[in-house]
Design a protein around this motif. Structure first.
Motif, PDB file in Angstrom:
ATOM      1  N   TYR A  48     -56.738  51.318  84.239  1.00  0.00           N
ATOM      2  CA  TYR A  48     -57.336  51.103  82.913  1.00  0.00           C
ATOM      3  C   TYR A  48     -58.710  50.443  83.031  1.00  0.00           C
ATOM      4  O   TYR A  48     -59.626  50.735  82.253  1.00  0.00           O
ATOM      5  N   LEU A  49     -58.897  49.571  84.001  1.00  0.00           N
ATOM      6  CA  LEU A  49     -60.170  48.868  84.148  1.00  0.00           C
ATOM      7  C   LEU A  49     -61.214  49.676  84.905  1.00  0.00           C
ATOM      8  O   LEU A  49     -62.425  49.493  84.681  1.00  0.00           O
ATOM      9  N   CYS A  50     -60.785  50.578  85.793  1.00  0.00           N
ATOM     10  CA  CYS A  50     -61.748  51.244  86.669  1.00  0.00           C
ATOM     11  C   CYS A  50     -61.828  52.751  86.491  1.00  0.00           C
ATOM     12  O   CYS A  50     -62.569  53.411  87.236  1.00  0.00           O
ATOM     13  N   HIS A  51     -61.102  53.352  85.535  1.00  0.00           N
ATOM     14  CA  HIS A  51     -61.119  54.806  85.453  1.00  0.00           C
ATOM     15  C   HIS A  51     -62.458  55.339  84.944  1.00  0.00           C
ATOM     16  O   HIS A  51     -62.792  56.508  85.174  1.00  0.00           O
ATOM     17  N   GLN A  52     -63.232  54.511  84.263  1.00  0.00           N
ATOM     18  CA  GLN A  52     -64.552  54.952  83.808  1.00  0.00           C
ATOM     19  C   GLN A  52     -65.654  54.587  84.790  1.00  0.00           C
ATOM     20  O   GLN A  52     -66.793  55.052  84.637  1.00  0.00           O
ATOM     21  N   LEU A  53     -65.349  53.776  85.791  1.00  0.00           N
ATOM     22  CA  LEU A  53     -66.362  53.344  86.745  1.00  0.00           C
ATOM     23  C   LEU A  53     -66.262  54.060  88.082  1.00  0.00           C
ATOM     24  O   LEU A  53     -67.277  54.236  88.758  1.00  0.00           O
ATOM     25  N   LEU A  54     -65.073  54.473  88.456  1.00  0.00           N
ATOM     26  CA  LEU A  54     -64.860  55.091  89.761  1.00  0.00           C
ATOM     27  C   LEU A  54     -64.383  56.525  89.595  1.00  0.00           C
ATOM     28  O   LEU A  54     -63.698  56.850  88.614  1.00  0.00           O
ATOM     29  N   PRO A  55     -64.675  57.372  90.544  1.00  0.00           N
ATOM     30  CA  PRO A  55     -64.155  58.750  90.492  1.00  0.00           C
ATOM     31  C   PRO A  55     -62.637  58.773  90.685  1.00  0.00           C
ATOM     32  O   PRO A  55     -62.028  57.822  91.169  1.00  0.00           O
ATOM     33  N   VAL A  56     -62.064  59.906  90.327  1.00  0.00           N
ATOM     34  CA  VAL A  56     -60.605  60.041  90.422  1.00  0.00           C
ATOM     35  C   VAL A  56     -60.142  59.983  91.871  1.00  0.00           C
ATOM     36  O   VAL A  56     -59.070  59.446  92.176  1.00  0.00           O
ATOM     37  N   VAL A  57     -60.955  60.530  92.784  1.00  0.00           N
ATOM     38  CA  VAL A  57     -60.551  60.534  94.203  1.00  0.00           C
ATOM     39  C   VAL A  57     -60.449  59.107  94.738  1.00  0.00           C
ATOM     40  O   VAL A  57     -59.497  58.754  95.442  1.00  0.00           O
ATOM     41  N   ILE A  58     -61.406  58.255  94.403  1.00  0.00           N
ATOM     42  CA  ILE A  58     -61.374  56.876  94.883  1.00  0.00           C
ATOM     43  C   ILE A  58     -60.220  56.105  94.245  1.00  0.00           C
ATOM     44  O   ILE A  58     -59.540  55.309  94.897  1.00  0.00           O
ATOM     45  N   LEU A  59     -59.981  56.357  92.956  1.00  0.00           N
ATOM     46  CA  LEU A  59     -58.849  55.709  92.289  1.00  0.00           C
ATOM     47  C   LEU A  59     -57.517  56.119  92.929  1.00  0.00           C
ATOM     48  O   LEU A  59     -56.623  55.293  93.130  1.00  0.00           O
ATOM     49  N   ALA A  60     -57.408  57.409  93.248  1.00  0.00           N
ATOM     50  CA  ALA A  60     -56.183  57.884  93.900  1.00  0.00           C
ATOM     51  C   ALA A  60     -56.019  57.254  95.278  1.00  0.00           C
ATOM     52  O   ALA A  60     -54.912  56.894  95.697  1.00  0.00           O
ATOM     53  N   ALA A  61     -57.154  57.101  96.003  1.00  0.00           N
ATOM     54  CA  ALA A  61     -57.072  56.476  97.322  1.00  0.00           C
ATOM     55  C   ALA A  61     -56.671  55.008  97.239  1.00  0.00           C
ATOM     56  O   ALA A  61     -56.122  54.451  98.191  1.00  0.00           O
TER      57      ALA A  61
END
Length: 330
Positions: A48-61
């Motif tokens: 919720y805090l980082c989905h607009q700041l980081l790409p989906v690939v980095i969030l998944a990692a």
């Protein structure tokens, strides 16, 4: 001739999960649900805090290893422990001091002028503080325990009726217990050197040469068996314990009363187990100390008759022939 039919074999089904925690939902315990919920909450907060700041690939990692770690900790087990408890035990072991010394009053620090390299050893905290002369063990938590050594018996060689009688007698003893009891069965190495020496010594005084030859052959067989195989003997200990209630009065008086109670329970257990054909004996102070020493160091050699750390050691020697002659001449 008509033979009475043998009764069917005695079967008793014991569930294997009697010590497992209760399942709350979906086959999971409360601890597992709590770990999974916390892991999912942390992952949802990060997303919720980082989905607009980081790409989906980095969030998944970031989130997938976190979720995998949470599931592994919640569902995994190692050596009969859950992974969170195993990790906590490993952390406590890593932080604990490995060098322990017998210092109940504490380890004194070095003087100010001494420069210390490393860490001081920690005091060794054993659950048994003292062994009374009657064999009762004074525990660190204030309780008293007694060790009772029992023999073993062959259960599978008995008939069905005999097995039922043994189970019934053992069940009556268990139902008569009014305090927790621990049954300890352990295997310890066996050494036949003393037995071999005794047989060889007795072979020299046997009245017939054939008996002496048979005794020496048997001693040779035992010697070969002792050197070529790892022999084990089984010891069964029944640990009876009593914890005095917290009340006013001298602590020594409460310990004496608890020792009397637990020794009486040991005598009752001895009479109850005698009905099974099991021989029992309450270990005295020296035998209890020997049993505790073997449990702390299973592979070492611990001969009987050792002096305690605070006991003086007296050495006596027979006078030589020269000394006796000198004394006789003077």
């Amino acid at each position: 001739m008509k033979h009475e039919a043998e009764p069917p074999p005695l079967l008793a089904r014991i569930p294997a999960d009697i010590n497992l925690p209760d399942k709350i939902a979906y086959g999971l315990t409360f601890r597992q649900i709590l770990i999974i919920t916390l892991t999912g909450g942390v992952a949802a907060a990060i997303y919720y805090l980082c989905h607009q700041l980081l790409p989906v690939v980095i969030l998944a990692a970031i989130l997938l290893p976190l979720l995998a770690l949470g599931l592994a900790v919640a569902l995994g087990r190692r050596d009969g422990l859950s992974l969170d408890r195993f990790a906590l035990s490993a952390l406590l072991f890593a932080r604990a001091r490995k060098r322990l010394v017998a210092a109940p009053e504490g380890v004194a620090g070095p003087p100010r002028w001494c420069r210390l390299r490393g860490k001081l050893p920690a005091p060794l905290r054993l659950p048994v503080q003292a062994i009374r002369t009657d064999g009762a063990l004074e525990l660190a938590d204030g309780g008293v325990a007694v060790l009772v050594e029992t023999s073993t018996l062959s259960f599978h060689l008995r008939t069905t009726s005999e097995q039922a009688a043994l189970v019934g007698a053992f069940g009556r003893w268990l139902n008569s217990l009014e305090a927790p009891v621990q049954l300890l069965a352990r295997a310890r190495p066996a050494d036949l050197s003393d037995l071999i020496h005794a047989i060889e010594h007795q072979a020299d005084v046997l009245p017939h040469a054939a008996l002496a030859s048979a005794a020496r052959d048997h001693a040779g067989y035992l010697a070969e068996l002792n050197s070529s195989r790892e022999l084990l003997t089984r010891q069964v200990l029944v640990v009876l314990r009593d914890h005095p209630p917290a009340r006013r009065g001298r602590r020594s008086v409460r310990r004496d009363a608890s020792a009397v109670v637990v020794l009486r329970r040991a005598a009752e257990a001895e009479r109850a187990l005698a009905a099974l054909g099991v021989t029992t004996r309450v270990l005295d102070a020296e035998q209890a100390a020997q049993a505790l020493t073997e449990c702390l160091d299973p592979g070492g050699r611990h001969p009987l008759g050792q002096a305690l750390p605070d006991e003086p050691i007296y050495a006596t020697a027979q006078p030589s022939a020269t000394a006796r002659n000198l004394g006789r001449n003077t």
